[in-house]
Design a protein around this motif. Structure first.
Motif, PDB file in Angstrom:
ATOM      1  N   LYS A  32      47.399  30.649  38.411  1.00  0.00           N
ATOM      2  CA  LYS A  32      46.035  31.047  38.036  1.00  0.00           C
ATOM      3  C   LYS A  32      45.406  31.912  39.119  1.00  0.00           C
ATOM      4  CE  LYS A  32      44.855  27.199  34.978  1.00  0.00           C
ATOM      5  NZ  LYS A  32      43.932  26.047  34.750  1.00  0.00           N
ATOM      6  N   GLN A 148      40.814  23.190  42.279  1.00  0.00           N
ATOM      7  CA  GLN A 148      40.894  24.195  41.222  1.00  0.00           C
ATOM      8  C   GLN A 148      39.492  24.436  40.676  1.00  0.00           C
ATOM      9  OE1 GLN A 148      44.162  24.236  38.473  1.00  0.00           O
ATOM     10  NE2 GLN A 148      45.169  22.524  39.499  1.00  0.00           N
ATOM     11  N   PRO A 152      39.097  30.488  37.812  1.00  0.00           N
ATOM     12  CA  PRO A 152      40.011  30.314  38.941  1.00  0.00           C
ATOM     13  C   PRO A 152      39.793  31.367  40.023  1.00  0.00           C
ATOM     14  CG  PRO A 152      41.164  31.257  37.064  1.00  0.00           C
ATOM     15  CD  PRO A 152      39.798  30.878  36.585  1.00  0.00           C
TER      16      PRO A 152
END
Length: 278
Positions: A32, A148, A152
């Protein structure tokens, strides 16, 4: 040598250029991060200092005697006096600030987000409960993990408060607002970040990259200071505004003036971060 690479020279002097992480990053998080824009930065939660400090650096106390035992006793009394003075002042100082509802961690977070967004960065909060680092001797290595975020991010900005308060060199001088922080910019993928205003891409210093698989890589590191006893000006230092100076116990009697000085310090540090990441 570009401005960005000069930062690495400073970083080499003030901090180790490797990061210690408890474990490798999750593969999904790294994937990501590769997809995130290079102008998006996650700002880790800034920890509120346990104590705000107010005091002088040099104490002119009389010696207790001319003999060696007298000097030894005098040194002990001097150390005790300084310790009690600082402890008492710091507790009162912190209480007076708390009563104003002021938290420099929150002010600094708001100002950094505002300053970076002024030059085109997208700042994403990256909440962590315990934003701990090692000591300056060990290079301020981060001891936590990288959360996270949504959306992202690839880049995370650390801001660790080393000192927040007021200082003076001697009792004869005015106390000046002082804020000292350590900053780091890391990448999960090793990419350089892009300045959204100029379009300049700041590449990572390949020689100092940590090549270990799935480990965060340090791109920038510096110690920034606002105010203090040395009124210097430069990429990492900003003199305090004298209108926020204090005399004697005014920091107890006029806490609203103190919070204004500390807010100015937060704006100053945020400005230095913005200029260093341009």
């Amino acid at each position: 040598m570009t401005k960005y690479h000069r930062h690495f020279v400073i970083a080499g002097i003030t901090s180790l250029l490797t990061l210690a992480c408890s474990s490798s990053l999750p593969l999904e998080q790294v994937e990501k991060a590769h997809q995130a824009p290079t102008t998006r930065i996650g700002l880790l939660t800034i920890a509120e200092p346990t104590l705000y400090e107010a005091g002088v650096l040099t104490y002119n106390l009389p010696n207790m005697g001319f003999t060696l035992p007298g000097r030894v006793v005098g040194m002990g009394v001097k150390a005790l006096t300084i310790g009690l003075d600082k402890a008492s002042h710091n507790r009162q100082f912190t209480e007076s600030i708390h009563k104003q509802g002021f938290k420099i961690s929150e002010e600094l977070t708001a100002q950094i987000s505002k300053m970076l967004e002024q030059v085109g960065y997208q700042v994403v909060p990256a909440p962590v409960e315990d934003h701990r680092h090692t000591s300056e001797f060990r290079g301020y290595q981060y001891l936590g993990s990288y959360p996270q975020t949504e959306p992202p991010v690839d880049f995370y900005l650390h801001v660790n408060i080393d000192f927040a308060g007021y200082t003076a060199l001697t009792h004869e001088q005015a106390l000046m607002p002082t804020l000292r922080v350590h900053t780091q910019l890391v990448s999960l993928t090793g990419r350089g970040h892009t300045n959204p205003v100029s379009g300049t891409t700041h590449d990572a210093n390949i020689e100092n990259i940590n090549h270990e698989h799935n480990k965060p890589q340090l791109l920038y590191s510096s110690i920034l200071t606002y105010g203090g006893v040395v009124p210097v000006s430069g990429p990492n230092d900003m003199p305090a505004d004298k209108k926020y100076s204090l005399r004697s116990m005014e920091h107890i009697q006029h806490p609203e003036h103190v919070t204004k000085g500390l807010k100015a310090a937060s704006i100053g540090i945020a400005t230095l971060i913005r200029e260093n990441l341009k």
